[in-house]
Design a protein around this motif. Structure first.
Motif, PDB file in Angstrom:
ATOM      1  N   SER A  95      35.582  49.538  55.800  1.00 20.77           N
ATOM      2  CA  SER A  95      36.487  48.971  56.794  1.00 20.77           C
ATOM      3  C   SER A  95      37.662  48.383  56.027  1.00 20.77           C
ATOM      4  CB  SER A  95      35.792  47.883  57.604  1.00 20.77           C
ATOM      5  OG  SER A  95      36.715  47.350  58.514  1.00 20.77           O
ATOM      6  N   MET A  96      38.856  48.594  56.572  1.00 17.95           N
ATOM      7  CA  MET A  96      40.055  48.343  55.777  1.00 17.95           C
ATOM      8  C   MET A  96      40.470  46.879  55.717  1.00 17.95           C
ATOM      9  SD  MET A  96      40.737  51.364  54.710  1.00 17.95           S
ATOM     10  CE  MET A  96      42.322  51.124  53.939  1.00 17.95           C
ATOM     11  N   TYR A  97      39.665  45.967  56.278  1.00 17.76           N
ATOM     12  CA  TYR A  97      40.207  44.598  56.332  1.00 17.76           C
ATOM     13  C   TYR A  97      40.268  43.870  54.993  1.00 17.76           C
ATOM     14  CZ  TYR A  97      35.337  44.202  58.207  1.00 17.76           C
ATOM     15  OH  TYR A  97      34.022  44.356  58.490  1.00 17.76           O
ATOM     16  N   THR A  98      39.274  44.117  54.123  1.00 19.57           N
ATOM     17  CA  THR A  98      39.360  43.393  52.841  1.00 19.57           C
ATOM     18  C   THR A  98      39.264  44.338  51.640  1.00 19.57           C
ATOM     19  OG1 THR A  98      36.977  43.056  52.779  1.00 19.57           O
ATOM     20  CG2 THR A  98      38.303  41.264  53.736  1.00 19.57           C
ATOM     21  N   TYR A  99      39.848  43.891  50.558  1.00 18.11           N
ATOM     22  CA  TYR A  99      39.737  44.621  49.289  1.00 18.11           C
ATOM     23  C   TYR A  99      38.276  44.683  48.863  1.00 18.11           C
ATOM     24  CZ  TYR A  99      40.166  45.740  44.368  1.00 18.11           C
ATOM     25  OH  TYR A  99      40.017  46.336  43.150  1.00 18.11           O
ATOM     26  N   GLU A 100      37.575  43.582  49.076  1.00 15.87           N
ATOM     27  CA  GLU A 100      36.168  43.508  48.658  1.00 15.87           C
ATOM     28  C   GLU A 100      35.358  44.656  49.263  1.00 15.87           C
ATOM     29  OE1 GLU A 100      34.382  39.504  48.596  1.00 15.87           O
ATOM     30  OE2 GLU A 100      32.988  40.334  50.066  1.00 15.87           O
ATOM     31  N   LEU A 101      35.627  44.984  50.531  1.00 21.52           N
ATOM     32  CA  LEU A 101      34.857  46.034  51.205  1.00 21.52           C
ATOM     33  C   LEU A 101      35.454  47.425  51.065  1.00 21.52           C
ATOM     34  CD1 LEU A 101      33.750  44.012  54.285  1.00 21.52           C
ATOM     35  CD2 LEU A 101      32.237  45.215  52.720  1.00 21.52           C
ATOM     36  N   ALA A 322      42.141  36.621  47.534  1.00 21.06           N
ATOM     37  CA  ALA A 322      42.557  38.005  47.801  1.00 21.06           C
ATOM     38  C   ALA A 322      43.653  38.074  48.852  1.00 21.06           C
ATOM     39  CB  ALA A 322      41.341  38.808  48.253  1.00 21.06           C
ATOM     40  N   GLU A 323      44.300  36.935  49.086  1.00 23.98           N
ATOM     41  CA  GLU A 323      45.270  36.841  50.188  1.00 23.98           C
ATOM     42  C   GLU A 323      46.333  37.941  50.156  1.00 23.98           C
ATOM     43  OE1 GLU A 323      47.644  33.236  52.324  1.00 23.98           O
ATOM     44  OE2 GLU A 323      46.604  32.897  50.439  1.00 23.98           O
ATOM     45  N   ASN A 324      46.769  38.281  48.944  1.00 25.54           N
ATOM     46  CA  ASN A 324      47.872  39.234  48.867  1.00 25.54           C
ATOM     47  C   ASN A 324      47.439  40.689  48.846  1.00 25.54           C
ATOM     48  OD1 ASN A 324      49.844  37.333  48.979  1.00 25.54           O
ATOM     49  ND2 ASN A 324      49.593  36.850  46.787  1.00 25.54           N
ATOM     50  N   ILE A 325      46.154  40.915  48.809  1.00 24.01           N
ATOM     51  CA  ILE A 325      45.712  42.313  48.732  1.00 24.01           C
ATOM     52  C   ILE A 325      44.919  42.725  49.972  1.00 24.01           C
ATOM     53  CG2 ILE A 325      43.687  41.688  47.313  1.00 24.01           C
ATOM     54  CD1 ILE A 325      45.595  44.897  46.713  1.00 24.01           C
ATOM     55  N   ASP A 326      44.352  41.754  50.703  1.00 24.13           N
ATOM     56  CA  ASP A 326      43.555  42.113  51.889  1.00 24.13           C
ATOM     57  C   ASP A 326      44.450  42.637  53.004  1.00 24.13           C
ATOM     58  OD1 ASP A 326      41.226  41.408  50.672  1.00 24.13           O
ATOM     59  OD2 ASP A 326      41.056  39.442  51.635  1.00 24.13           O
TER      60      ASP A 326
END
Ligand code: PLP
Length: 467
Positions: A95-101, A322-326
């Motif tokens: 899912s595209m919401y976070t870099y982590e995922l 991760a504010e700037n990448i999520d």
């Protein structure tokens, strides 16, 4: 049946499906289709093996959008690179919401957005993939509304006085957006077009001034590059000058025409695009990436970040590091599918030069079709042509043109060989094949013209359809 075996069966069905010659070979009326279909959801599962029959049935009664006769909407064809991207994206189910995922998918989407911004001329721009041009138009209008009243996001908007301007031939999604944003249909002003379907700047300025006199606030112009029916391009450069003078946001709906930017020959159709504030551009139209794949691009990325802000209420997903990448911070969606990989793989396969060749070959085919129509005495062009929309009708002395052309289209759709659309220009019913399908070649265009002419003569002679 084991998963492996099932997947092999499915791939065989995919291969068999490809290359169908008739877009609508098994045309069937809705009432008959429901009678012969088993759509019951079982209490007890039937197992994978039974799904093969379900899939076969589904494919049999689906329109073959990869067939060369498919010239109906603004897209078509099969793109194997994009197909593999779609399958792999579903396989990993990020899912595209976070870099982590979605670590790699996030980078892929941002690489695409950066490149599309460069092509448009937004050197500091950013953007997001959306659910389509309709959604992109709405986000553009949201950004415009934010710019005029940033505090409204917190306080709530009083939008009764906000007005937006579009050409009278613009896509209906602008009305939908006005509905969602509470602007109201009456506050979407339809500006008159010239004879070729392009927004008239003299009329635009008249409308802006009239609204200001009525104490209304012009907040957004949505220019169209290219319109749905005629493929007309509004004059972006002149419109942008009026927007600048009147401090109005300019959003360009390039859902259909955006791909002209790849071609040095046709890029001029969107002259001045770098002067816009935001743009939407569908890769699922002329670029042939499967639905949906659409970019919203903005010159000032901060505004997109602001309209998508949700504070720290989603602490379970978003963290400051991760504010700037999520990407969930610059999207209206929460869970979001990966539409980027299919476009990325197609782009890597074709390159900018391949996209340019695609656009130019489609334009070459549309030129050929237009020439044929002009040479055929029982056909006439119903609009000038900027893009690959070819608007025509069958003509003969003393006939009811609208009725005859409706009947022609109905018979053609049911015969299964070609799918073209029926639209209106003014009071006239027209037939509108569109070239946006890599399977089409000159032979198919000859066949289409021959079928329209033959069907037209059958209709006026009262010969019944033979299907
Ligand atoms: C000019 C134009 N804008 C916007 C749209 C809407 O795009 P989408 O179907 O991706 O929402 C269309 C669709 O055909 C269109 O022709």
């Amino acid at each position: 049946m084991e998963d492996d075996q099932f997947l092999e069966h499915v791939m065989d069905l995919v291969r068999d499906h490809l290359g169908g010659n008739e877009p609508n070979g098994d045309y069937i009326e809705p009432s008959s289709l429901s009678k012969i279909s088993d759509l019951g959801l079982p209490l007890e599962g039937r197992g994978l093996e039974s799904l093969i029959i379900d899939i076969e049935h589904f494919l049999r009664y689906s329109v073959r959008t990869d067939s060369p006769g498919f010239m109906n909407p603004l897209w078509g064809g099969f793109n194997v690179a994009a197909f593999s991207g779609e399958v792999i994206a579903t396989l990993v189910n990020n899912s595209m919401y976070t870099y982590e995922l979605s670590p790699y998918a996030t980078l892929v989407e941002q690489a695409l957005i950066r490149r599309m911004c460069e092509i448009v001329g937004f050197s500091e721009g950013n953007g997001t993939l959306t659910t389509g041009g309709s959604n992109g138009n709405m986000i553009g209008m949201m950004c415009a509304r934010y710019r005029i009243d940033p505090l409204g996001q917190q306080r709530g908007y009083d939008v009764k006085n906000l007005v937006c301007f579009v050409s009278e031939e613009s896509h209906y999604s602008v009305l939908m957006a006005a509905n969602v944003l509470g602007i109201g249909f009456d506050n979407v002003i339809k500006v008159a077009c010239d004879d070729d379907g392009r927004m008239r700047c003299d009329k635009l300025i008249e409308e802006i001034e009239r609204c200001k006199k009525n104490n209304q606030i012009p907040f957004c112009v949505v220019a169209t590059a290219a319109t749905t029916v005629r493929g007309a391009f509004d004059p972006i450069k002149e419109i942008s000058r009026l927007c600048e003078e009147n401090e109005i946001w300019l959003h360009v709906d390039a859902a259909w025409g955006g791909s002209c930017l790849f071609s040095t020959k046709y890029r001029g159709l969107m002259d001045g695009i770098e002067l816009a504030d935001s743009v939407c551009w569908d890769a699922h139209k002329m670029m042939g990436v499967p639905l949906v794949c659409s970019a919203f691009l903005i010159k000032n990325p901060e505004i997109l970040r602001k309209i998508c802000a949700h504070g720290d209420s989603a602490h379970y997903l978003f963290h400051q590091d991760a504010e700037n990448i999520d990407l969930g911070r610059i999207s209206l969606q929460c869970g979001r599918r990966n539409d980027a990989l299919k476009l990325f793989l197609s782009w890597r396969d074709k390159g900018d030069a391949g996209w340019a060749r695609l656009v130019e070959s489609y334009m070459g085919l549309a030129d050929y079709l237009e020439d044929m129509i002009k040479k055929e005495s029982s056909l006439e062009m119903m609009s000038s042509r900027d893009w690959t929309n070819v608007c025509l009708r069958f003509t003969s002395e003393g006939i009811d043109h609208n009725d005859v052309n409706k009947q022609i289209r109905d018979r053609i759709i049911k015969s299964g060989n070609y799918m073209i659309s029926q639209s209106n220009i003014g009071d006239n019913v027209i037939l509108r094949p569109v070239i946006a399908n890599p399977a089409i070649n000159i032979k198919h265009l000859n066949g289409l013209v021959e079928e329209i002419v033959r069907t037209g003569h059958d209709v006026i002679r009262g010969i019944p359809p033979n299907h």
